[in-house]
Design a protein around this motif. Structure first.
Motif, PDB file in Angstrom:
ATOM      1  N   SER A   9     -14.391  27.535  12.297  1.00 38.20           N
ATOM      2  CA  SER A   9     -13.224  27.094  11.518  1.00 38.20           C
ATOM      3  C   SER A   9     -12.038  27.941  11.939  1.00 38.20           C
ATOM      4  N   THR A  28     -17.097  23.573  11.327  1.00 37.77           N
ATOM      5  CA  THR A  28     -17.554  22.452  12.159  1.00 37.77           C
ATOM      6  C   THR A  28     -18.737  22.844  13.046  1.00 37.77           C
ATOM      7  N   PHE A  30     -20.811  21.412  16.387  1.00 37.81           N
ATOM      8  CA  PHE A  30     -20.538  20.465  17.467  1.00 37.81           C
ATOM      9  C   PHE A  30     -21.397  20.843  18.659  1.00 37.81           C
ATOM     10  N   TYR A 215     -15.293  11.263  19.093  1.00 39.13           N
ATOM     11  CA  TYR A 215     -15.202  11.933  17.791  1.00 39.13           C
ATOM     12  C   TYR A 215     -13.807  11.716  17.247  1.00 39.13           C
ATOM     13  N   MET A 217     -10.931  13.405  14.561  1.00 35.84           N
ATOM     14  CA  MET A 217     -10.572  14.597  13.801  1.00 35.84           C
ATOM     15  C   MET A 217      -9.510  14.206  12.789  1.00 35.84           C
ATOM     16  N   VAL A 221     -11.316  17.998   9.938  1.00 36.48           N
ATOM     17  CA  VAL A 221     -12.743  17.648   9.841  1.00 36.48           C
ATOM     18  C   VAL A 221     -13.097  16.743  11.019  1.00 36.48           C
ATOM     19  N   LEU A 222     -14.130  17.159  11.757  1.00 41.01           N
ATOM     20  CA  LEU A 222     -14.552  16.410  12.935  1.00 41.01           C
ATOM     21  C   LEU A 222     -15.734  15.512  12.568  1.00 41.01           C
ATOM     22  N   SER A 223     -15.640  14.253  12.976  1.00 40.68           N
ATOM     23  CA  SER A 223     -16.779  13.371  12.701  1.00 40.68           C
ATOM     24  C   SER A 223     -16.984  12.422  13.881  1.00 40.68           C
TER      25      SER A 223
END
Lengths: 227, 401
Positions: A9, A28, A30, A215, A217, A221-223
Motif C-alpha cells: 500500500s 494489494t 498481485f 486489471y 484500478m 483498489v486493484l481488481s
C-alpha cells in the motif's frame, strides 16, 4: 521472472503539516508470471502509476513487500536495488523522458552505460531496436528534435536494450497514433512471448486486446477484470 | 571516460549560458581569493623586507626629514630626497647611553640631466662602520666597495658596459641587490668618498639643493645598533632629548605605520573574500537547487534506468566541480594577469612596500584558490544533493509527469 506484491500500500499526506493522509494504493496482493502480458486500466489518479512505481523499486511502499523473482526488492540498499533494476527491469516512465543532452542512440544505450556494459553488441541491439521503432534515421539527433510520439518510441527502445525479464510501462502508447500503437504493442507482446513479464498501465482501449490479463484500478483498489 | 563524467560534460555543454554564468561567479571568487592573497602576501613580504632592510634598531634623521616624511618616501617609494644635518651630531649621539654601534649615511638625489645616467636615490655609507647595508650587499658581492664602485637596487637598469654616471662621476656597477619591494630597489649605494665627490660635482654644476651644505661635514642619517639589554624606543627617546635638530625613531616606529596600513588592507581584502565566498555559496546553492528542481524528471529517468542515488549525487558534484574548476582557473589566470604585472603601480598607490612572492608560492596560492573555489561549488551543491536524497524517484516521476 515472477513479479509478486504482498499487501503493498502507499499513503501520501495531503498537506505537509497535518495528519490528513490518503491511500493512493490500498493494501494489494498481485502476481504476474513470466511471459504474461498484463494491463492495468483506470482513471487518472486511481493509483496505477503509484502501483507501477512500487513494482519498479522506485517508490517505497508504506506497507508490504515486492518480489521480483526471489528478490525482495525493498530489502536491499538503494545501490543494490538500482543495479537490480538496471539488469532486470525495463521501465517506460510516463511522459517525455528523453535526456536532452544525449542523442537518440545514446538515450537508447543509456541503461547499458550506467554500469559500463555498453559494448559493440549493445550498440548493434540499440540500432536494431531503433529500426524496429522506426527511429534509426534519427539516431544522431537530440530528443528536442523529436515529436511526442517519436520520443515515446525512443523510451520503449531504451527499456528493451538490456533485454529485461520484467517490463513496466506507464502509458507507453499515450501519444501514439494507431499505427505506432500497434507497433509498440507488438514489441511488448513479443517481449512477453520471449519470456518477459510485461505490466502496462494504459488508457488506450485498442491496446487491451494484446493483454493476457486486464486489471482495473479504482480508488487505489486493484481488481482483475473478467472477460 | 566514466559515463557520469561524460554526461556531466554534455549537460554543461547543452546549457552554455547557464554554465557560463555559474562559472563566472566561481571565477569572481577565485579572482578575489587569488588576487587578495597575492596582494596581502606581497605587502607582508614587503613589510618584512622593509623591516629587515632598515637593518638598524634606531634611525636618526634631520628633524624636517622625519616630520615631512622624506626619509619614509625614500625607503618606501623610492622618491629621491636630499636632507642633511651636521656630522658633529654623530659624537653627541654616540655619547647617549645604550648606543652600541652607529654608522652615518649620506643621501643624494641624482637628476635626469646629462650629468647623470638616471634620476635615483644615491646612498653613501661608510664600509668601515656600516652594519645595515653591507649584510645585504654581501649576499650578492663579497668584495670591497672601493672608490668609484657602486651597488645598485634591483630595478636599476645597468648598461652593458656595467658603468653608470652620477654628477659626472663614472662608476663601476659591482653588484645588483636582491629585490626588496621597497623604494630601495631604485637606490644606488656608494662609499662615502664616491658620494661626496658626486655632491661636490653637483655643487660645481650649479645644483642649488646643496646650497649651504658643507658636504664633508654633513650626513643624512645615522643608523644605530643599541647595546644588548637596552630598549630601542628608550634609546631613541634619549637621543631626541640629548640632540637638537634631529628626529630619532626606533625601527619599530618606522614599521608600525606600514604594518597598520597592511592590517587595514588585509582586513578589507579578508572581509571582501568572506563576503564573496558567502555570496558564492548562496547564489550557487540557490541556482543549483533551482536547476536540480528543473531537472527532477531527468534525475527520475536516470533512476528508472537503474542509476543509484549515489551516482546522481556524483553527477551533480562532477558537474559543479567541472564548472567550478574551469571558472576558478579562469579567475586565477585573470587575477594573475591583472595583479602581477602591476606591482610597481600597486606599491605607489598604496604607498607601502610590496614584494611579490616567489613563483612556487604563487603556484601554491593558485592551487589553493582553485581548490577552495571548487569546494565552494561542492558545498553549494549539497543543498540539492540533500533534497535529491529525500525524494523517491517514483515521486519525482509523478510530480513531473
Amino acid at each position: 521472472m515472477v513479479v509478486k506484491a504482498e499487501k503493498i500500500s502507499r499513503t501520501f499526506l495531503r498537506n505537509k503539516a497535518g495528519t490528513n493522509f490518503f491511500y493512493a494504493v490500498q493494501s494489494t496482493d498481485f502476481q504476474a508470471e513470466s511471459g504474461e502480458f498484463i494491463e492495468i486500466v483506470g482513471k487518472s489518479g486511481s493509483g496505477k502509476s503509484t502501483f507501477l512505481n512500487m513494482l519498479a523499486g522506485l517508490l517505497t511502499p508504506t506497507e508490504g513487500k515486492v518480489y521480483i523473482g526471489n528478490t525482495d526488492l525493498y530489502l536491499s540498499e538503494d545501490g543494490e536495488r538500482s543495479q537490480f533494476r538496471n539488469e532486470n527491469i525495463g521501465v517506460i516512465p510516463q511522459g517525455q523522458t528523453g535526456l536532452l543532452s544525449l542523442t537518440v542512440l545514446e538515450n537508447v544505450l543509456l541503461p547499458s552505460k550506467i554500469y559500463g556494459k555498453c559494448d559493440g553488441e549493445k550498440i548493434v541491439r540499440a540500432e536494431e531496436l531503433l529500426k524496429a521503432v522506426g527511429l534509426y534515421d534519427l539516431k544522431d539527433v537530440y530528443p528536442n528534435e523529436l515529436s511526442g510520439g517519436e520520443m515515446r518510441r525512443m523510451a520503449i527502445a531504451r527499456a528493451l536494450i538490456m533485454q529485461p525479464s520484467v517490463i513496466l510501462a506507464d502509458e507507453p502508447t499515450g501519444d501514439l497514433d494507431e499505427e505506432n500503437t500497434a507497433l509498440v504493442m507488438s514489441l511488448l507482446k513479443n517481449a512477453a512471448k520471449g519470456g518477459a513479464t510485461v505490466i502496462m498501465v494504459t488508457h488506450d482501449k485498442d491496446a487491451l486486446s494484446y493483454a493476457d490479463k486486464v486489471y482495473s484500478m479504482s480508488g487505489g483498489v486493484l481488481s482483475e477484470k473478467t472477460a | 571516460m566514466n559515463f557520469f563524467a561524460e554526461l556531466s560534460l554534455k549537460n554543461l555543454k547543452r546549457k552554455p549560458l547557464r554554465t557560463f554564468a555559474l562559472s563566472a561567479l566561481v571565477a569572481l571568487l577565485s579572482f578575489v581569493l587569488f588576487g587578495g592573497t597575492i596582494l596581502v602576501t606581497s605587502l607582508k613580504n614587503g613589510l618584512d623586507s622593509y623591516s629587515a632592510r632598515l637593518g638598524a634598531d634606531v634611525v636618526v634623521v634631520p628633524y624636517a626629514a622625519r616630520s615631512e616624511g622624506q626619509f619614509e618616501d625614500v625607503l618606501l617609494q623610492g622618491i629621491p630626497g636630499n636632507f642633511y644635518m651636521s656630522s658633529s651630531k654623530i659624537d653627541k649621539i654616540a655619547n647617549v647611553e645604550g648606543v652600541d654601534k652607529l654608522s652615518p649615511q649620506f643621501f643624494l638625489a641624482s637628476t635626469s640631466a646629462s650629468c647623470c645616467s638616471a634620476s635615483v636615490q644615491i646612498i653613501g655609507f661608510d664600509p668601515d662602520t656600516d652594519f645595515s647595508v653591507l649584510p645585504w650587499v654581501n649576499r650578492k658581492y663579497g668584495g670591497s666597495i672601493g672608490d668609484g664602485d657602486i651597488v645598485v637596487g634591483s630595478e636599476i637598469s645597468v648598461t652593458t658596459s656595467g658603468k653608470l654616471k652620477f654628477y659626472n662621476v663614472e662608476c663601476n656597477v659591482v653588484a645588483t641587490l636582491e629585490r626588496t619591494g621597497t623604494g630601495l630597489d631604485t637606490a644606488v649605494y656608494a662609499n662615502m668618498n664616491t658620494i661626496k665627490q658626486m655632491a661636490k660635482n653637483a655643487k660645481e654644476l650649479g645644483f642649488t639643493f646643496l646650497d649651504g651644505v658643507n658636504v664633508d661635514k654633513s650626513v643624512s642619517a645615522v643608523m644605530i645598533k643599541v647595546k644588548s639589554g637596552y630598549d630601542a624606543e628608550s634609546v631613541a627617546a634619549q637621543i631626541n632629548m640629548a640632540v637638537t635638530g634631529i628626529r630619532s625613531g626606533s625601527s619599530t616606529s618606522y614599521v608600525s605605520g606600514v604594518a597598520g596600513g597592511l592590517d587595514n588592507v588585509s582586513g578589507i581584502i579578508g572581509a571582501l573574500s568572506v563576503m564573496i565566498w558567502v555570496l558564492s555559496v548562496v547564489i550557487l546553492g540557490v541556482s543549483l537547487f533551482a536547476i536540480c528542481n528543473e531537472r527532477g524528471k531527468e534525475f527520475a529517468v536516470l533512476r528508472a534506468m537503474g542509476a543509484s542515488k549515489k551516482s546522481l549525487y556524483k553527477l551533480i558534484i562532477v558537474e559543479i566541480s567541472i564548472l567550478s574548476a574551469v571558472g576558478a582557473s579562469v579567475g586565477v589566470i585573470l587575477s594573475g594577469a591583472f595583479i602581477l604585472p602591476f606591482g610597481a603601480i600597486i606599491r605607489r598607490s598604496l604607498q607601502m612596500p610590496y614584494l611579490v612572492p616567489e613563483w612556487w608560492q604563487l603556484a601554491l596560492f593558485a592551487v589553493a584558490a582553485v581548490v577552495i573555489s571548487v569546494l565552494t561549488g561542492v558545498i553549494a551543491s549539497l543543498f540539492s544533493v540533500k533534497k535529491l536524497s529525500k525524494n523517491d524517484a517514483g515521486l519525482m516521476l509523478r510530480e513531473d509527469a
